[in-house]
Design an enzyme around this catalytic site. Structure first.
Site, PDB file in Angstrom:
ATOM      1  N   GLY A   1      46.280  45.940  60.166  1.00  0.00           N
ATOM      2  CA  GLY A   1      45.191  45.956  59.265  1.00  0.00           C
ATOM      3  C   GLY A   1      44.966  44.398  58.646  1.00  0.00           C
ATOM      4  O   GLY A   1      45.917  43.876  58.842  1.00  0.00           O
ATOM      5  N   TYR A   9      37.370  58.816  48.428  1.00  0.00           N
ATOM      6  CA  TYR A   9      38.448  57.801  48.723  1.00  0.00           C
ATOM      7  C   TYR A   9      39.267  57.275  47.496  1.00  0.00           C
ATOM      8  O   TYR A   9      40.352  57.267  47.331  1.00  0.00           O
ATOM      9  CB  TYR A   9      37.600  56.163  49.066  1.00  0.00           C
ATOM     10  CG  TYR A   9      38.416  55.195  49.122  1.00  0.00           C
ATOM     11  CD1 TYR A   9      39.625  55.174  50.237  1.00  0.00           C
ATOM     12  CD2 TYR A   9      38.237  54.104  48.358  1.00  0.00           C
ATOM     13  CE1 TYR A   9      40.351  53.944  50.154  1.00  0.00           C
ATOM     14  CE2 TYR A   9      38.966  52.925  48.593  1.00  0.00           C
ATOM     15  CZ  TYR A   9      40.152  53.107  49.357  1.00  0.00           C
ATOM     16  OH  TYR A   9      40.774  51.874  49.278  1.00  0.00           O
ATOM     17  N   ALA A  38      46.415  52.765  55.389  1.00  0.00           N
ATOM     18  CA  ALA A  38      45.489  53.507  54.608  1.00  0.00           C
ATOM     19  C   ALA A  38      44.259  54.182  55.192  1.00  0.00           C
ATOM     20  O   ALA A  38      43.993  53.414  56.263  1.00  0.00           O
ATOM     21  CB  ALA A  38      45.145  52.858  53.521  1.00  0.00           C
ATOM     22  N   ASP A  95      52.992  56.027  62.753  1.00  0.00           N
ATOM     23  CA  ASP A  95      51.843  56.842  62.377  1.00  0.00           C
ATOM     24  C   ASP A  95      52.655  57.286  60.979  1.00  0.00           C
ATOM     25  O   ASP A  95      53.449  57.940  61.171  1.00  0.00           O
ATOM     26  CB  ASP A  95      51.449  58.071  63.224  1.00  0.00           C
ATOM     27  CG  ASP A  95      50.365  58.988  62.272  1.00  0.00           C
ATOM     28  OD1 ASP A  95      50.194  58.955  61.389  1.00  0.00           O
ATOM     29  OD2 ASP A  95      50.029  59.967  63.167  1.00  0.00           O
ATOM     30  N   ILE A  96      51.989  57.129  59.853  1.00  0.00           N
ATOM     31  CA  ILE A  96      52.427  57.178  58.570  1.00  0.00           C
ATOM     32  C   ILE A  96      52.553  58.809  58.481  1.00  0.00           C
ATOM     33  O   ILE A  96      53.555  59.225  57.596  1.00  0.00           O
ATOM     34  CB  ILE A  96      51.943  56.460  57.499  1.00  0.00           C
ATOM     35  CG1 ILE A  96      52.732  56.431  56.050  1.00  0.00           C
ATOM     36  CG2 ILE A  96      50.521  57.191  57.097  1.00  0.00           C
ATOM     37  CD1 ILE A  96      52.190  55.645  54.925  1.00  0.00           C
ATOM     38  N   LYS A 140      43.312  57.880  46.694  1.00  0.00           N
ATOM     39  CA  LYS A 140      44.214  56.751  46.367  1.00  0.00           C
ATOM     40  C   LYS A 140      44.816  56.906  44.968  1.00  0.00           C
ATOM     41  O   LYS A 140      46.031  56.590  44.633  1.00  0.00           O
ATOM     42  CB  LYS A 140      43.334  55.542  46.288  1.00  0.00           C
ATOM     43  CG  LYS A 140      42.807  54.771  47.661  1.00  0.00           C
ATOM     44  CD  LYS A 140      43.896  54.889  48.910  1.00  0.00           C
ATOM     45  CE  LYS A 140      44.513  53.353  48.446  1.00  0.00           C
ATOM     46  NZ  LYS A 140      45.569  53.017  49.650  1.00  0.00           N
ATOM     47  N   THR A 193      40.697  53.734  54.809  1.00  0.00           N
ATOM     48  CA  THR A 193      39.874  52.910  53.746  1.00  0.00           C
ATOM     49  C   THR A 193      38.385  52.909  53.819  1.00  0.00           C
ATOM     50  O   THR A 193      37.595  52.498  52.983  1.00  0.00           O
ATOM     51  CB  THR A 193      40.258  51.394  54.109  1.00  0.00           C
ATOM     52  OG1 THR A 193      39.892  51.115  55.512  1.00  0.00           O
ATOM     53  CG2 THR A 193      41.786  51.199  54.040  1.00  0.00           C
TER      54      THR A 193
END
Length: 299
Positions: A25, A140, A75, A51-52, A144, A77
């Site tokens: 990213g 979003y 993230a 892949d998180i 977060k 995003t």
């Protein structure tokens, strides 16, 4: 590391092993680019590499690398898509972050978690400090903020970095999209209902690395100084680049997620740490004088 953003360079002889998750990213790419040639060992992993949300693979990789610092740039995003895919946004931004924090604690490392100005509702008329009450108005921001809370509940050794309007020559961002529009349009429509602070990726990464090297853990607001509207930012791009396109103020698309009208972040804790970012106009000039070929997304 060379000093940026008005920060004073301090001698640092400690070599750290840094694991960059989400290295494909725009912010992850900048971490990798700027850390080349530093004393630190850098282990970058793109979304294709890791892949998180694959918890077993994350655990196995942490056991293998044993990093001192994990920088989580992975993230969800897209603010508008997060409204339509809230489960996915929370899975990546919150639940996977919780797991990563637990694994970070297990291997006795520290964690950098990138967050957002969208944790605030935008009803203020003065910049938000790190101590102000969060109240996100879109999915979003809520995802977060949930990620932030998981990090704080799980770790002592963390840096939560709230930033805004991040741009640069890598990845997808407003700056690059706007420049693309100037290639084909004489008049460009710009939504002009938000005020915040554009943040150059290079400055963001340099300041975060200054913090990482100090071990002054906590929540920080890291943006360039000053504030502007989207219209003012777009006009500055035209002026600095001597671009002939014209601007037209337009209303937001009714399908767009709600955005905070005013989300300027105050640098209270950053200043306490002895760090002062440069002004957004100065940073934009610096960005636009850099050859884009040096920021081609490769590492």
């Amino acid at each position: 590391m060379e000093s940026r953003g008005g920060a004073t360079k301090e001698a640092n002889s400690i070599t750290k092993k840094l694991m960059i998750i989400g290295a494909g990213g725009q912010v992850g790419l900048e971490f990798v680019r700027l850390l080349k040639g530093s004393s630190h060992q850098v282990f970058p992993y793109t979304r294709e590499d890791l892949d998180i949300t694959d918890y077993e693979k994350v655990s196995n990789l942490l056991n293998h690398v044993r990093p001192d610092v994990i920088v989580n740039c992975a993230a969800f995003t897209s603010v508008d898509e997060a409204e339509r895919e809230q489960d996915r946004a929370f899975q990546i931004n919150a639940h996977a972050t919780k797991w990563l924090a637990e694994e970070t604690r297990r291997i006795n490392a520290s964690l950098v978690f990138l967050s957002t100005n969208y944790v605030f509702n935008g009803e203020a008329d003065l910049p938000y400090s790190e101590d102000d009450r969060e109240d996100p108005i879109n999915a979003y921001g809520r995802s977060k903020l949930a990620g932030e809370e998981f990090v704080r509940q799980t770790l002592n050794n963390y840096f939560i970095i709230r930033t805004s309007w991040v741009y640069g020559w890598s990845g997808q961002n407003y700056f690059l999209n706007f420049l693309d529009a100037t290639e084909t349009k004489e008049t460009i429509g710009v939504v002009d209902v938000q005020i915040s602070s554009p943040t150059y990726t290079e400055d963001l990464v340099h300041i975060v690395m200054k913090l990482v090297e100090t071990d002054q853990f906590g929540t920080y607001h890291v943006t360039n100084r000053g504030s502007c509207s989207r219209y003012e930012f777009a006009k500055a791009i035209l002026d600095i680049g001597a671009i002939s396109s014209k601007l037209e103020k337009i209303a937001p698309d009714y399908q767009m997620a709600s955005r905070p009208a005013y989300s300027v972040l105050k640098h209270k804790r950053l200043n306490q740490a002895g760090l002062t970012p440069r002004h957004w106009k100065e940073a934009l000039v610096a960005c636009m004088t850099v050859e884009s070929e040096d920021h081609d997304g490769e590492f």
